[in-house]
Design a protein around this motif. Structure first.
Motif, PDB file in Angstrom:
ATOM      1  N   THR A   1       2.878  10.174  -7.174  1.00 45.84           N
ATOM      2  CA  THR A   1       4.107  10.723  -7.948  1.00 45.84           C
ATOM      3  C   THR A   1       3.885  10.367  -9.575  1.00 45.84           C
ATOM      4  OG1 THR A   1       6.069   9.376  -7.394  1.00 45.84           O
ATOM      5  CG2 THR A   1       6.462  10.166  -8.925  1.00 45.84           C
ATOM      6  N   PHE A   2       3.174   9.676 -10.132  1.00 44.20           N
ATOM      7  CA  PHE A   2       1.692   9.390 -11.711  1.00 44.20           C
ATOM      8  C   PHE A   2       0.828  10.695 -11.321  1.00 44.20           C
ATOM      9  CE2 PHE A   2      -2.573   8.343 -13.125  1.00 44.20           C
ATOM     10  CZ  PHE A   2      -1.911   8.112 -14.498  1.00 44.20           C
ATOM     11  N   ILE A   3      -0.235  10.977 -10.628  1.00 43.15           N
ATOM     12  CA  ILE A   3      -0.858  12.057 -10.616  1.00 43.15           C
ATOM     13  C   ILE A   3       0.648  13.508 -10.568  1.00 43.15           C
ATOM     14  CG2 ILE A   3      -2.290  13.839  -9.172  1.00 43.15           C
ATOM     15  CD1 ILE A   3      -3.460  11.345 -10.390  1.00 43.15           C
ATOM     16  N   LEU A   4       1.299  13.620  -9.842  1.00 47.60           N
ATOM     17  CA  LEU A   4       1.874  14.768  -9.587  1.00 47.60           C
ATOM     18  C   LEU A   4       3.183  14.929 -11.103  1.00 47.60           C
ATOM     19  CD1 LEU A   4       4.731  16.984  -9.247  1.00 47.60           C
ATOM     20  CD2 LEU A   4       5.859  15.296  -8.184  1.00 47.60           C
TER      21      LEU A   4
ATOM     22  N   LEU B   1      12.414   3.278  -6.740  1.00 40.89           N
ATOM     23  CA  LEU B   1      11.572   2.372  -8.111  1.00 40.89           C
ATOM     24  C   LEU B   1      10.057   3.569  -8.286  1.00 40.89           C
ATOM     25  CD1 LEU B   1      11.362   0.331  -9.903  1.00 40.89           C
ATOM     26  CD2 LEU B   1      11.064  -1.052  -7.964  1.00 40.89           C
ATOM     27  N   ALA B   2       9.698   3.511  -7.245  1.00 44.45           N
ATOM     28  CA  ALA B   2       8.015   3.883  -7.017  1.00 44.45           C
ATOM     29  C   ALA B   2       7.901   5.196  -7.696  1.00 44.45           C
ATOM     30  CB  ALA B   2       7.049   4.062  -5.313  1.00 44.45           C
ATOM     31  N   GLN B   3       8.559   5.782  -7.131  1.00 42.28           N
ATOM     32  CA  GLN B   3       8.573   7.548  -8.058  1.00 42.28           C
ATOM     33  C   GLN B   3       8.618   7.529  -9.191  1.00 42.28           C
ATOM     34  OE1 GLN B   3      11.404   8.641  -4.867  1.00 42.28           O
ATOM     35  NE2 GLN B   3      10.707   9.615  -3.521  1.00 42.28           N
ATOM     36  N   PHE B   4      10.240   7.137  -9.691  1.00 43.41           N
ATOM     37  CA  PHE B   4      10.518   6.518 -10.858  1.00 43.41           C
ATOM     38  C   PHE B   4       9.324   5.902 -11.264  1.00 43.41           C
ATOM     39  CE2 PHE B   4      12.378   4.235 -14.698  1.00 43.41           C
ATOM     40  CZ  PHE B   4      12.659   5.132 -15.131  1.00 43.41           C
ATOM     41  N   ILE B   5       8.600   5.114 -12.112  1.00 39.73           N
ATOM     42  CA  ILE B   5       7.437   4.543 -12.484  1.00 39.73           C
ATOM     43  C   ILE B   5       6.426   5.234 -12.029  1.00 39.73           C
ATOM     44  CG2 ILE B   5       6.042   2.358 -12.750  1.00 39.73           C
ATOM     45  CD1 ILE B   5       8.403   0.198 -11.000  1.00 39.73           C
ATOM     46  N   GLY B   6       6.530   5.717 -11.268  1.00 41.51           N
ATOM     47  CA  GLY B   6       5.189   6.903 -11.032  1.00 41.51           C
ATOM     48  C   GLY B   6       5.619   8.165 -12.233  1.00 41.51           C
ATOM     49  N   ALA B   7       6.681   8.482 -12.011  1.00 44.05           N
ATOM     50  CA  ALA B   7       6.794   9.549 -13.128  1.00 44.05           C
ATOM     51  C   ALA B   7       6.629   9.174 -14.802  1.00 44.05           C
ATOM     52  CB  ALA B   7       7.927  10.197 -12.569  1.00 44.05           C
ATOM     53  N   PHE B   8       7.219   8.193 -14.777  1.00 48.24           N
ATOM     54  CA  PHE B   8       7.489   7.680 -15.989  1.00 48.24           C
ATOM     55  C   PHE B   8       5.244   7.322 -16.920  1.00 48.24           C
ATOM     56  CE2 PHE B   8       6.520   4.195 -18.814  1.00 48.24           C
ATOM     57  CZ  PHE B   8       7.659   4.384 -20.163  1.00 48.24           C
TER      58      PHE B   8
ATOM     59  N   HIS C   1       1.173  -1.243   0.255  1.00 48.80           N
ATOM     60  CA  HIS C   1      -0.020  -0.053  -0.119  1.00 48.80           C
ATOM     61  C   HIS C   1       0.603   0.874   0.210  1.00 48.80           C
ATOM     62  CE1 HIS C   1      -2.821  -3.023   1.153  1.00 48.80           C
ATOM     63  NE2 HIS C   1      -3.759  -1.528   0.436  1.00 48.80           N
ATOM     64  N   VAL C   2       2.110   1.262   0.764  1.00 50.44           N
ATOM     65  CA  VAL C   2       2.945   2.707   1.205  1.00 50.44           C
ATOM     66  C   VAL C   2       3.228   2.464  -0.338  1.00 50.44           C
ATOM     67  CG1 VAL C   2       4.708   3.212   2.319  1.00 50.44           C
ATOM     68  CG2 VAL C   2       2.885   2.353   3.222  1.00 50.44           C
ATOM     69  N   PHE C   3       3.794   1.543  -1.494  1.00 52.51           N
ATOM     70  CA  PHE C   3       4.991   1.965  -2.198  1.00 52.51           C
ATOM     71  C   PHE C   3       4.140   2.236  -3.777  1.00 52.51           C
ATOM     72  CE2 PHE C   3       5.574  -0.436  -6.554  1.00 52.51           C
ATOM     73  CZ  PHE C   3       7.275  -0.129  -6.542  1.00 52.51           C
ATOM     74  N   LEU C   4       2.593   1.738  -3.244  1.00 52.40           N
ATOM     75  CA  LEU C   4       1.297   2.111  -4.460  1.00 52.40           C
ATOM     76  C   LEU C   4       0.883   3.329  -4.307  1.00 52.40           C
ATOM     77  CD1 LEU C   4      -0.984  -0.777  -5.053  1.00 52.40           C
ATOM     78  CD2 LEU C   4       1.243  -0.152  -6.595  1.00 52.40           C
ATOM     79  N   ALA C   5       0.325   3.927  -2.996  1.00 53.19           N
ATOM     80  CA  ALA C   5       0.724   5.005  -2.619  1.00 53.19           C
ATOM     81  C   ALA C   5       1.845   5.853  -3.022  1.00 53.19           C
ATOM     82  CB  ALA C   5       0.349   5.495  -0.725  1.00 53.19           C
ATOM     83  N   GLU C   6       3.416   6.119  -2.551  1.00 53.36           N
ATOM     84  CA  GLU C   6       4.180   6.669  -3.266  1.00 53.36           C
ATOM     85  C   GLU C   6       3.885   6.998  -5.140  1.00 53.36           C
ATOM     86  OE1 GLU C   6       7.447   9.870  -3.213  1.00 53.36           O
ATOM     87  OE2 GLU C   6       5.369   8.580  -1.262  1.00 53.36           O
ATOM     88  N   LEU C   7       3.729   5.446  -5.618  1.00 52.04           N
ATOM     89  CA  LEU C   7       3.692   5.579  -6.872  1.00 52.04           C
ATOM     90  C   LEU C   7       2.602   6.039  -7.682  1.00 52.04           C
ATOM     91  CD1 LEU C   7       3.692   2.212  -9.132  1.00 52.04           C
ATOM     92  CD2 LEU C   7       2.647   4.110 -10.019  1.00 52.04           C
TER      93      LEU C   7
ATOM     94  N   ILE D   1      -2.372  12.318  -2.140  1.00 55.95           N
ATOM     95  CA  ILE D   1      -3.187  10.724  -2.790  1.00 55.95           C
ATOM     96  C   ILE D   1      -2.540  10.129  -1.993  1.00 55.95           C
ATOM     97  CG2 ILE D   1      -2.250   9.245  -5.033  1.00 55.95           C
ATOM     98  CD1 ILE D   1      -5.526  10.829  -4.781  1.00 55.95           C
ATOM     99  N   ALA D   2      -0.636  10.713  -1.681  1.00 59.49           N
ATOM    100  CA  ALA D   2       0.603   9.333  -1.650  1.00 59.49           C
ATOM    101  C   ALA D   2       0.458   9.466   0.253  1.00 59.49           C
ATOM    102  CB  ALA D   2       1.751   9.768  -1.453  1.00 59.49           C
ATOM    103  N   GLY D   3      -0.482  10.436   1.080  1.00 53.93           N
ATOM    104  CA  GLY D   3      -0.188  10.356   2.585  1.00 53.93           C
ATOM    105  C   GLY D   3       0.465   9.523   2.902  1.00 53.93           C
ATOM    106  N   ILE D   4       0.190   8.300   3.253  1.00 54.57           N
ATOM    107  CA  ILE D   4       0.465   7.054   4.135  1.00 54.57           C
ATOM    108  C   ILE D   4       1.779   6.700   3.663  1.00 54.57           C
ATOM    109  CG2 ILE D   4      -2.040   5.753   3.393  1.00 54.57           C
ATOM    110  CD1 ILE D   4      -0.704   4.055   2.068  1.00 54.57           C
ATOM    111  N   SER D   5       2.488   7.570   2.732  1.00 57.34           N
ATOM    112  CA  SER D   5       3.549   6.930   2.263  1.00 57.34           C
ATOM    113  C   SER D   5       4.856   7.971   2.477  1.00 57.34           C
ATOM    114  CB  SER D   5       4.166   6.805   0.653  1.00 57.34           C
ATOM    115  OG  SER D   5       4.686   8.024  -0.382  1.00 57.34           O
ATOM    116  N   GLY D   6       3.736   8.864   3.284  1.00 59.35           N
ATOM    117  CA  GLY D   6       4.807  10.362   3.622  1.00 59.35           C
ATOM    118  C   GLY D   6       4.640  11.226   2.385  1.00 59.35           C
TER     119      GLY D   6
END
Length: 242
Positions: A13-16, A97-104, A4-10, A56-61
């Motif tokens: 970042t996707f929304i961003l 990893l989550a940040q890169f995937i989300g950004a891509f 859940h934390v990984f997906l929240a960060e991803l 969106i990503a509150g639970i990942s910080g």
């Protein structure tokens, strides 16, 4: 780190990147309804993109940025990346990893949204600005300095917000990003986030965009190294100040 934390960060970042890339496309591409709206629109668009991504990503910080993760990593006063997420090498790499995937994926979403405009011959060769940053005056050393200062301000002030009584929530960080864009963003387009640049630049390189031109890999190290250095400095100075 939980799934859940990984997906929240991803997803955060996707929304961003979807919305941040979207405002760049709307302003930079000829033929859109927002064409030539200007730098103020881009600065506020990115600030509001951060606002949405952070919610969106509150639970990942809601790091959404490896420079923020690095700033937390080097700050000895920070014990966890988020509640229940230990500050370990494995978790650091998972954030990256989550940040890169989300950004891509966010960049791919921007491409799908603006595909007809990106493929329009009148925009040939200029599409890279929708995806990644570039300097107004190319001078790698000074461009690096600009990115270091911009990211230092981002990470240092975010740390300060955590020690200041306020109830602005993500709006405080959104306004900070707007301020950085308006004041420090002009020389380089203020990546202030290594993967905000790298993920979309990779997308630009591989997506079938008509007449897209070069992905400018010669410059790509600046928005990687500058924000990384600035984030580390911001985290270290924050530890001394706060």
């Amino acid at each position: 780190m939980s799934t859940h934390v990984f997906l929240a960060e991803l997803v955060g970042t996707f929304i961003l990147l979807l919305m941040g890339g979207g405002v760049c496309a709307n302003v930079a591409l000829k033929g859109t309804l927002g064409s030539a709206a200007g730098w103020v629109a881009i600065s506020f668009g990115w600030g509001l993109a951060v606002y949405c991504g952070v919610w969106i990503a509150g639970i990942s910080g809601a790091h959404l940025n490896p420079a923020v993760t690095l700033g937390l990593l080097v700050n000895p006063d920070v014990a966890e990346y988020a509640p229940g997420v230990a500050k370990t090498l494995a978790n650091t790499l998972l954030y990256f990893l989550a940040q890169f995937i989300g950004a891509f994926l966010g960049a791919v979403g921007t491409w799908l949204t603006y595909k007809k405009h990106l493929d329009d011959p009148q925009n040939a060769g200029t599409q890279l600005g929708v995806f990644s940053t570039g300097p107004a005056i190319r001078s790698y050393g000074w461009n690096l300095v600009t990115e270091i200062f911009g990211t230092f301000v981002l990470v240092f002030v975010i740390a300060g917000l955590g020690h200041t009584p306020h109830e602005l929530g993500p709006l405080a960080v959104a306004l900070l990003v707007v301020a950085i864009g308006l004041s420090l963003g002009g020389p380089t387009g203020y990546a202030i986030n290594p993967f905000r640049d790298l993920g979309p630049r990779v997308a630009h390189a591989i997506l079938p965009i008509k007449g897209k031109g070069s992905s400018d890999w010669a410059y790509s190290w600046v928005p990687l190294a500058g924000p990384a250095i600035g984030g580390i400095l911001g985290g270290l100075v924050a530890a001394l100040m706060f």
